[in-house]
Design a protein around this motif. Structure first.
Motif, PDB file in Angstrom:
ATOM      1  N   GLY A 102       0.805  -1.214   0.000  1.00 24.29           N
ATOM      2  CA  GLY A 102       0.000   0.000   0.000  1.00 24.29           C
ATOM      3  C   GLY A 102       0.841   1.268   0.000  1.00 24.29           C
ATOM      4  N   GLU A 103       0.264   2.330   0.532  1.00 24.50           N
ATOM      5  CA  GLU A 103       0.915   3.642   0.496  1.00 24.50           C
ATOM      6  C   GLU A 103       2.182   3.695   1.348  1.00 24.50           C
ATOM      7  OE1 GLU A 103      -1.964   6.499   1.648  1.00 24.50           O
ATOM      8  OE2 GLU A 103      -3.216   6.265  -0.161  1.00 24.50           O
ATOM      9  N   ASP A 104       2.275   2.832   2.337  1.00 22.33           N
ATOM     10  CA  ASP A 104       3.434   2.860   3.233  1.00 22.33           C
ATOM     11  C   ASP A 104       4.619   2.055   2.702  1.00 22.33           C
ATOM     12  OD1 ASP A 104       1.987   4.415   5.028  1.00 22.33           O
ATOM     13  OD2 ASP A 104       1.194   2.660   6.076  1.00 22.33           O
ATOM     14  N   ARG A 148       7.951   0.957   1.013  1.00 23.32           N
ATOM     15  CA  ARG A 148       9.202   1.691   0.815  1.00 23.32           C
ATOM     16  C   ARG A 148      10.099   0.935  -0.164  1.00 23.32           C
ATOM     17  NH1 ARG A 148      14.159   1.120   3.282  1.00 23.32           N
ATOM     18  NH2 ARG A 148      13.274  -0.477   4.676  1.00 23.32           N
ATOM     19  N   GLU A 149      10.532   1.614  -1.225  1.00 23.04           N
ATOM     20  CA  GLU A 149      11.366   0.961  -2.230  1.00 23.04           C
ATOM     21  C   GLU A 149      12.723   0.574  -1.646  1.00 23.04           C
ATOM     22  OE1 GLU A 149      13.772   2.292  -6.187  1.00 23.04           O
ATOM     23  OE2 GLU A 149      11.641   2.833  -6.164  1.00 23.04           O
ATOM     24  N   THR A 198       6.124  -5.934  -1.512  1.00 22.69           N
ATOM     25  CA  THR A 198       5.478  -5.721  -2.802  1.00 22.69           C
ATOM     26  C   THR A 198       6.566  -5.696  -3.870  1.00 22.69           C
ATOM     27  OG1 THR A 198       3.794  -4.327  -1.745  1.00 22.69           O
ATOM     28  CG2 THR A 198       4.005  -4.162  -4.149  1.00 22.69           C
ATOM     29  N   GLN A 253       7.184  -4.939  -8.200  1.00 25.17           N
ATOM     30  CA  GLN A 253       6.579  -4.319  -9.387  1.00 25.17           C
ATOM     31  C   GLN A 253       7.470  -4.563 -10.597  1.00 25.17           C
ATOM     32  OE1 GLN A 253       5.053  -0.092  -9.339  1.00 25.17           O
ATOM     33  NE2 GLN A 253       6.813   0.222 -10.705  1.00 25.17           N
ATOM     34  N   ARG A 294       1.899  -5.410 -10.375  1.00 24.79           N
ATOM     35  CA  ARG A 294       2.404  -5.622  -9.016  1.00 24.79           C
ATOM     36  C   ARG A 294       2.061  -7.003  -8.481  1.00 24.79           C
ATOM     37  NH1 ARG A 294       2.642  -0.443  -5.030  1.00 24.79           N
ATOM     38  NH2 ARG A 294       4.119   0.762  -6.291  1.00 24.79           N
TER      39      ARG A 294
END
Length: 374
Positions: free
Chosen positions: A77-79, A81-82, A111, A113, A128
């Motif tokens: 989600g939004e949290d 971190r790459e 996650t 991608q 993703r």
């Protein structure tokens, strides 16, 4: 005549334009599908270097991948971190792309991608996928030991070696009965996330507040939990055993000071089955609970002699070939924290000296999509 020729040219131009539009639509329809981590869809329990795969899908003749760019993010989600970016890789390879970034953390959601470039030079829309790691470092098991029920009986019990094995001239077989374990844990602080990693010497089920452990697919927040069965599967008994990691936050009371009961039932399985194996004397359980708090700290609770155990429960006997005898009259209130007079302090089990690794394959699950309505 001139008007007819102009009309014909106009029709030809219109048809050509339609053909170009179709090609353009074909290009837009090209997409990246079939994302797999270690050849599975959004799996849990991954080790330190997972592999990735995908497919480029298009109905355009000659469509092909000419490059890719893969990124991995810690979290979802939004949290998220790459943590790793391959950059543009000018290759048509789309299978067994091995993770080569910074070390992954145990019992953590990730996650990934991938973006693909086709033969026209167009970069397709990123796709993703997700995965979760298990416990893959020895230090992750610090504070946790194999435990057995002290009242578990063994046929022909006599002297044993320091490693827990009987003398070569003395055959020992496990008695019928299922070892049951329980411990109630109070949250020292509010819990943001909780992982429970479990393993067994024998086929086992684990429970949180009386509910079987299950996993919410991280690719679909709020999705229906999925159970698995017949853990841990077959391994070379004296060399390897598999562990299984679960995000159990959805099964817990997460407030400060609230208590949760963690429990397990362990039967004979491949470890001490009287027909296929005589390696094990007693069934055993090992687990590591990881409570993550909002302030960034962690609390870990491993299996030790503070866990209570007994040879009891509704599973009277269970074996690989003989099947299972289940007595539904037997109560299991001990799974939810109730006191049971049969339960006593657990004992440390030293029988297994091999490696404990995250289960590398797919877990056994119900295929509800194949079920027929009555």
């Amino acid at each position: 005549m001139m008007k007819r020729m102009i009309g014909t040219l106009a029709l030809g131009a219109l048809l050509a334009g339609c053909h170009l539009d179709d090609r353009a639509r074909g290009g837009e329809a090209a997409r990246t599908v079939g994302l797999l981590t270690d050849q599975m869809v959004s799996p849990a329990n991954r080790a330190a270097t997972p592999s990735f795969a995908w497919r480029m899908c298009s109905d355009r003749p000659g469509a092909a991948q000419t490059a890719y760019r893969l990124k991995v993010f810690e979290g979802v989600g939004e949290d998220a971190r790459e943590i790793w970016d391959t950059g543009e890789v000018a290759r048509d390879t789309s299978v067994d792309i091995r993770y080569a970034g910074p070390g992954l953390k145990s019992a953590t959601k990730y996650t990934w991608q991938v973006q693909v470039r086709d033969e026209t030079g167009t970069w397709l829309k990123p796709a993703r996928g997700f995965f979760e790691t298990g416990l893959f470092a020895k230090e992750d098991w610090k504070g946790s030991v194999w435990i057995s029920a002290a009242d578990a009986k063994v046929r022909g019990a006599g002297t044993v070696s320091a490693q827990g094995h009987p003398p070569k001239n003395e055959k020992q077989e496990a008695e019928d009965g299922t070892a049951c374990f329980a411990k109630t844990v109070e949250n020292p602080r509010a819990v943001r996330e909780a992982y429970w990693v479990v393993a067994g010497l024998g086929v086992f089920e684990a429970y949180v507040n009386g509910a079987p452990v299950s996993r919410r697919a991280c690719r679909a927040a709020g999705g229906r939990p999925v159970r698995d069965f017949l853990k841990p599967g077959f391994t070379q008994n004296e060399k390897t055993k598999y562990s299984f990691a679960y995000d159990v936050t959805h099964l817990m009371k997460t407030g400060k000071g609230e208590a949760n009961t963690f429990a397990a039932q362990v039967s004979a399985g491949w470890w001490r089955d009287k027909i296929v194996n005589f390696v094990g004397r007693k069934s055993a359980f090992r687990a590591q609970l990881i409570l993550r708090h909002a302030d960034g700290t962690e609390t870990r609770v491993g299996t030790d002699t503070s866990w209570l155990s007994a040879t009891t429960g509704p599973v009277v006997r269970a074996a690989i070939f003989d099947g299972e005898d289940y007595d539904a009259r037997v109560r299991t209130d001990w799974m939810t924290g109730a006191r049971d007079a049969a339960f006593r302090t657990s004992e440390v089990n030293l029988e297994f000296r091999g490696e404990l690794l995250p289960n590398p394959g797919a877990q056994v699950r119900l295929r509800e999509d194949l079920a027929c309505a009555p």
